[in-house]
Scaffold this active site. Structure first.
Site, PDB file in Angstrom:
ATOM      1  N   LYS A  47      -4.319  27.432 -28.486  1.00 52.71           N
ATOM      2  CA  LYS A  47      -5.337  26.542 -27.930  1.00 52.71           C
ATOM      3  C   LYS A  47      -6.012  25.733 -29.041  1.00 52.71           C
ATOM      4  O   LYS A  47      -6.400  26.280 -30.075  1.00 52.71           O
ATOM      5  CB  LYS A  47      -6.403  27.349 -27.177  1.00 52.71           C
ATOM      6  N   LYS A 105     -10.959  39.929 -13.562  1.00 56.64           N
ATOM      7  CA  LYS A 105     -10.525  39.111 -12.439  1.00 56.64           C
ATOM      8  C   LYS A 105     -11.598  39.115 -11.344  1.00 56.64           C
ATOM      9  O   LYS A 105     -12.396  40.049 -11.244  1.00 56.64           O
ATOM     10  CB  LYS A 105      -9.218  39.668 -11.867  1.00 56.64           C
ATOM     11  N   HIS A 113      -5.267  38.848 -26.424  1.00 59.92           N
ATOM     12  CA  HIS A 113      -6.018  37.604 -26.559  1.00 59.92           C
ATOM     13  C   HIS A 113      -7.372  37.767 -27.222  1.00 59.92           C
ATOM     14  O   HIS A 113      -7.695  37.080 -28.198  1.00 59.92           O
ATOM     15  CB  HIS A 113      -6.248  36.983 -25.175  1.00 59.92           C
ATOM     16  N   ARG A 150      17.748  39.262 -13.467  1.00 55.36           N
ATOM     17  CA  ARG A 150      18.529  40.250 -12.713  1.00 55.36           C
ATOM     18  C   ARG A 150      19.136  39.663 -11.447  1.00 55.36           C
ATOM     19  O   ARG A 150      20.130  40.168 -10.935  1.00 55.36           O
ATOM     20  CB  ARG A 150      17.656  41.452 -12.361  1.00 55.36           C
TER      21      ARG A 150
END
Length: 471
Positions: A183, A327, A241, A52
């Site tokens: 992976k 997290k 995942h 943008r």
């Protein structure tokens, strides 16, 4: 002269939506650099970034160089120059006319056999509109589209995106990327299971009591407040995942190790997954999250998830799969743990106070370990816990590719084995819908901890492997 893999790739026009974004800087520019350094990019290509807003300073090449300096470090100037010299930027507009003209010019420069690879690194809310624009402008004609996760934000939006894709491209042109599948260590699950007669016969409910797929992270959201506010850990990690890794762990032996066979077997696993029970899902939010930039001071977005999952088929009936991610936790790990049933009979009395475990570390440096019981040296028949490390050779004829490097190369080759399919995505959204409809309230947890107490209790007496062995 000996040929290289790149000699067999058509010239590529690589169009990158989200060229100013975090993913592009952290993974995509370093990934393209690594492929170029390894001689795996086609002899000629063009990189067209779009977004943008113009890059800061109006210099797209400087954006790429900055990303390489930050996330690669010591680079070969000639290789970096090969990227920047072939890079240009087009400011995104809803009609896409300028972008279509740039893509057309690049194809003309590269010749009639040039392929277009479009990478959509944009939020789910923007994805459908961009896909439709790609169809209307003709950019999508014959192109391959890499679609970044999450694929929608719920079942209806996922189906809307899938319908938009099917209007403009065929399924074999769509590459739904989940970098965990790129992976080396995740692919090694297939080798470990299906190449070893020692393990595959025991890889079922008769021998396995539970499975843990554990992906904690020490990092906070690191300035990605607006992204996390729109997505949250559940959509970002569980629907993508961790479920994809579960598919590799739980699948039946595929007929072949090709795209059709592997994705068919993963789809069967997801079809057999029971819809999640919100009572067996824990959400958490780390203390201080609401003080992060671009985060609502009253935010109810989860930064931590732990969930119990069941696969309702003959192989896994009654075996819980425990998924955990979050997290600002105590350690960063990528760990799969299979906990085995203790042999019946009680021959050793109460000496066996924990079961055997097979532990797969699926981070950048894969490891395989086992914890089993052995006789303690001495005159008594007593047991001692024994840890066994199984060496994963590090030296190969060619250096392994990082996940995004491997998947970018596969997309250019048209190889879909390690990408996800539309029916897999649809079924996973069905499985998680009960949690989206009735989400648990996020429980605060201290940064550097292992998350809410309710999550620690989820696997029962056995507990979480990761956390117990991180002292």
């Amino acid at each position: 002269m000996e040929s290289t893999p790149s000699d067999h790739l058509e010239p590529q026009v690589i169009v990158l939506f989200g060229a100013n974004g975090d993913l592009a800087s952290r993974k995509l520019y370093p990934g393209l650099y690594a492929l170029a350094a390894a001689g795996l990019l086609p002899p000629d290509f063009r990189l067209i970034g779009t977004g943008r807003h113009e890059p800061e300073g109006g210099d797209f090449g400087a954006v790429i160089e900055g990303a390489l300096d930050r996330f690669v470090g010591d680079t070969d100037p000639a290789v970096a120059e090969r990227l920047t010299d072939r890079a240009s930027f087009v400011t995104s507009a809803d009609d896409g006319e300028d972008l279509a003209a740039a893509v057309g010019d690049a194809r003309d420069e590269l010749g009639g056999d040039a392929r277009v690879l479009v990478y959509l690194s944009v939020p789910p809310s923007a994805m459908t509109g961009i896909v439709r624009m790609l169809g209307e402008t003709g950019i999508a004609d014959g192109a391959r589209l890499i679609v970044e996760k999450p694929f929608g934000s719920d079942l209806p939006s996922s189906r809307e995106l899938d319908a938009a894709l099917k209007e403009v491209v065929a399924e074999d042109q769509v590459f739904r990327i989940d970098h965990f599948l790129g992976k080396e260590a995740v692919q090694n699950i297939l080798a470990l299971r299906f190449a070893n007669g020692l393990l595959e016969p025991a890889w079922n409910r008769g021998h396995v009591a539970s499975v843990q797929i554990d992906v904690p992270e020490e990092l906070t959201i690191e300035g990605r407040g607006s992204f996390y506010e729109g997505i949250g850990a559940f959509r970002d990690m569980i629907v993508t995942h961790l479920s994809q890794v579960l598919g590799f762990v739980a699948m039946e032996p595929p007929v072949h190790l090709d795209a059709l066979s592997l994705r068919n077997e993963k789809a069967k696993v997801f079809a057999a997954m029971k819809p999640l029970d919100p009572e067996r899902v824990v959400f958490g939010q780390y203390e201080g999250y609401r003080d992060e930039d671009d985060v609502d001071p009253q935010s109810q977005v989860e930064t931590f998830v732990a969930a119990e999952v069941f696969v309702d088929n003959d192989r896994w009936d009654g075996v819980p799969f425990y998924l955990r991610t979050g997290k600002a936790l105590a350690a960063t790990r990528r760990t799969i743990t299979l906990t085995f049933r203790t042999p019946a009979g009680g021959r050793f009395g109460d000496q066996i106070d924990c079961p055997d475990q097979l532990v797969l570390e699926i981070g950048d440096e894969p490891e395989i370990g086992m914890e089993i019981w052995a006789k303690r040296p001495g005159p008594e028949m007593s047991l001692v816990r024994s840890a066994v490390a199984i060496e994963v050779p590090a030296e190969t004829e060619s250096a392994p590719l990082e996940a995004y490097e491997r998947l970018l190369l596969d997309a250019m080759r048209g190889e879909q084995t390690l990408f996800t399919r539309s029916d897999e995505i649809d079924r996973l959204w069905q499985v998680v819908t009960p949690v989206l409809d009735d989400p648990p309230e996020p429980v605060p947890y201290a940064q550097g901890s292992w998350g809410p107490e309710a999550a620690l209790e989820l696997p029962g007496a056995i507990g979480w492997r990761v956390g117990r062995d991180d002292g």
